[in-house]
Design an enzyme around this catalytic site. Structure first.
Site, mmCIF file in Angstrom:
data_model
loop_
_atom_site.group_PDB
_atom_site.id
_atom_site.type_symbol
_atom_site.label_atom_id
_atom_site.label_comp_id
_atom_site.label_asym_id
_atom_site.label_seq_id
_atom_site.Cartn_x
_atom_site.Cartn_y
_atom_site.Cartn_z
ATOM 1 N N GLU A 60 46.533 55.982 49.476
ATOM 2 C CA GLU A 60 47.729 55.146 49.389
ATOM 3 C C GLU A 60 48.717 55.800 48.439
ATOM 4 O OE1 GLU A 60 47.032 50.666 49.872
ATOM 5 O OE2 GLU A 60 45.326 51.303 48.665
ATOM 6 N N ARG A 96 47.131 23.637 45.628
ATOM 7 C CA ARG A 96 47.517 22.716 44.564
ATOM 8 C C ARG A 96 48.957 22.237 44.671
ATOM 9 N NH1 ARG A 96 45.039 25.574 39.100
ATOM 10 N NH2 ARG A 96 42.828 25.419 39.648
ATOM 11 N N LYS A 119 36.900 40.100 51.429
ATOM 12 C CA LYS A 119 36.289 40.944 50.408
ATOM 13 C C LYS A 119 36.995 40.704 49.075
ATOM 14 C CE LYS A 119 38.938 45.248 50.545
ATOM 15 N NZ LYS A 119 39.217 45.392 49.126
ATOM 16 N N ASP A 135 36.459 48.793 45.386
ATOM 17 C CA ASP A 135 37.508 48.190 46.204
ATOM 18 C C ASP A 135 37.505 48.726 47.626
ATOM 19 O OD1 ASP A 135 39.824 46.539 46.618
ATOM 20 O OD2 ASP A 135 41.074 48.332 46.457
ATOM 21 N N LYS A 178 44.866 55.768 44.803
ATOM 22 C CA LYS A 178 46.235 55.251 44.721
ATOM 23 C C LYS A 178 47.156 56.363 44.218
ATOM 24 C CE LYS A 178 44.752 50.950 45.426
ATOM 25 N NZ LYS A 178 45.075 50.197 46.652
ATOM 26 N N HIS A 192 35.161 49.460 53.240
ATOM 27 C CA HIS A 192 35.897 50.151 54.298
ATOM 28 C C HIS A 192 35.267 51.492 54.685
ATOM 29 C CE1 HIS A 192 38.752 47.078 53.740
ATOM 30 N NE2 HIS A 192 39.510 47.650 52.832
#
EC number: 1.1.1.49
Length: 515
Positions: free
Chosen positions: A244, A68, A176, A263, A366, A268
């Site tokens: 992570e 945009r 994904k 996720d 996480k 994965h």
């Protein structure tokens, strides 16, 4: 030009069976939707430059951005330049940059703007004339999934998805997530396949582009060493971990309501499981590799009861790396009452003769102890140890560990005698690291995957059947957690997850690895 020539340039003096020399993409262009996003700036644009720097893109390669922003092509070029300078893996070379920049174009517009897509179609035709792209174009949808339908319809309406003759190709690249459950994945597949045939659809799972993931196939099938013990007679269990150490600040718009299982596990981790558990393909053609992966996923089933064989958690505030960090519900943009899990673990088995009875534990999270992705094959203990218990009290189980990231490589753990006058056996490790074994740095995953798209090499891209089967495996877990009506178990930032995850393995006398 023949279709084979369009797929990839070849040296007429080399044997086509010689895989040591890289294939170079033939005349083509790439259009990126979502070109202003983080993925484009940090991964896609640098990967394109790195490919050009390695001589793997054709001289007339064209890169078109669609967004945009009220940019001219020169403005777009400046954005690509800054991204390359900040994130490229290979050294900056002005001559390479100048040649690449000649193929830049930018089209301004929104996804529902017919005129913008008509301008894009005219730009593509102009590139065919001026850059010799030959009608070969890939469309990279680095955009939210809810925008896929309108963009696909626009590509069809404007004629951009149409290839004119057998010597041209048009392809679409999808990031994904591939849906949020089985029903939405099927709907998405139908929308995309209405416009592009399945062999022209490339679903990106960047983990499959990593050297260490591909090395699993080399380790297993190029060596006689591992195959005799790669089965339930010797393997006790397998742990696949993607951890992570970062939180989710600023990602509420994407992550809240999605969660760790959707996720990471659905794509994965189940793909990594397929590589570890698959049978040897008759060849390394894309059809054979995909067929063997699909067989594994079809044989994969959840182990119950799900109250005991799955776990989910949500990180709370704590200390990580000497810094005090907030919990998820204190992160910007997240609902203070959010029930989104940031940690997920499940137990599955692969019902084949090779793997019958071997549990596969998949976990992701996480704000865990450190950033690491690894696959650990844990072997059974020796049936008989001719030692006193005190001699082997520090001896664990043998393990074969593939380190996907960071410090890519392979570690083997086994028992060895401690130097000295007494017989004491203790665990030692044998380590292979990519950084020390090879002089050439591993390419980034997106380099390999983008080049494979331009070459029409689909081996590392999941097909419809793989995506849908992965959701069939995971959906019952999500539904079970939702039906329970309970919040995820809390775990402090910097730890290795909730107590329920430790209990999940403790019930069978096992423990999680601490990478």
């Amino acid at each position: 030009m023949t279709a084979k020539q369009a797929a990839g340039w070849t040296n007429p003096l080399r044997d086509p069976r010689d895989k040591r020399l890289p294939r170079i993409a033939g005349p083509c262009g790439l259009v990126i939707f979502g070109v202003t996003g983080d993925l484009s700036r940090k991964k896609l644009m640098p990967a394109i430059y790195d490919l050009a720097n390695r001589g793997l893109l054709p001289p007339g390669f064209a890169l078109t951005g669609f967004a945009r922003r009220d940019w001219a092509t020169q403005d777009f070029g400046n954005v690509v330049y800054e991204a390359v300078k900040a994130h490229a893996r290979t050294p900056f070379r002005q001559a390479v940059w100048d040649r690449l920049a000649e193929g830049f174009r930018f089209v301004q517009g929104s996804f529902d703007d017919d005129d913008a897509f008509d301008r894009l179609e005219a730009t593509v035709r102009e590139l065919d004339r001026e850059r010799g792209t030959g009608g070969n174009h890939a469309f990279y949808l680095s955009i939210p999934p809810d925008a896929f339908p309108v963009v696909c319809k626009q590509l069809a309406r404007s004629g951009l998805a149409r290839q004119e003759g057998l010597e041209q190709w048009r392809r679409v690249v999808i990031e994904k997530p591939f849906g949020h459950d089985l029903a939405s994945a099927r709907e998405l597949n139908e929308i995309v396949n209405d416009v592009f045939p399945e062999d022209s659809v490339f679903r990106i799972d960047h983990y499959l582009g990593k050297e260490t993931v591909q090395n699993i196939l080399a380790l297993r099938f190029a060596n006689q060493l591992f195959e005799p013990i790669w089965n339930s007679h010797y393997v006790d269990h397998v742990q696949i971990t993607m951890a992570e150490d970062i939180g989710l600040g600023g990602r509420a718009g994407y992550y809240d309501g999605i969660g760790a299982a959707r996720d990471v596990i659905q794509n994965h981790l189940l793909q990594l499981l397929a590589f570890i558990a698959m049978e040897e393909p008759t060849s390394f053609s894309s059809d054979e590799l995909r067929a063997e992966k699909t067989k594994v996923l079809k044989a994969t089933r959840l182990v119950g009861p799900l109250d005991e064989t799955t776990a989910r958690g949500q990180y709370s505030g704590g200390w990580q790396g000497g810094e005090k960090v907030p919990g998820l519900t204190e992160e910007e943009g997240f609902d203070p009452e959010s029930g989104t899990e940031t940690y997920a673990a499940i137990t599955v088995e692969v019902d084949t003769r090779r793997w019958a009875g071997v549990p596969f534990y998949l976990r992701t999270g996480k704000r865990l102890g450190r950033r690491v992705t690894e696959i650990a094959v844990i072997f059974k203990r020796a049936p008989h140890l001719p030692f006193d218990a005190t001699m082997t009290e520090e001896l664990g189980q043998n393990a074969f560990v593939v380190r996907v990231q960071p410090d890519e490589g392979v570690t083997m753990r086994f028992g060895s005698k401690v130097p000295g006058s007494t017989m004491e056996v203790r665990d030692v490790t044998m380590d292979f690291g990519y950084g020390t074994a090879f002089t050439e740095a591993s390419p980034e995953a997106y380099e390999r995957l983008i080049l494979d798209v331009l070459l029409g090499e689909p081996s590392l891209f999941p097909v419809n059947e793989e995506v849908e089967r992965s959701w069939e495996i995971l959906d019952p877990v999500i539904e079970h957690w939702h039906a329970a009506g309970t919040r995820p178990d809390p775990y402090p930032a910097g730890s290795w997850g909730p107590e329920s995850a430790d209990l999940m393995l403790a019930r069978t006398g096992r423990t999680w690895r601490r990478p």
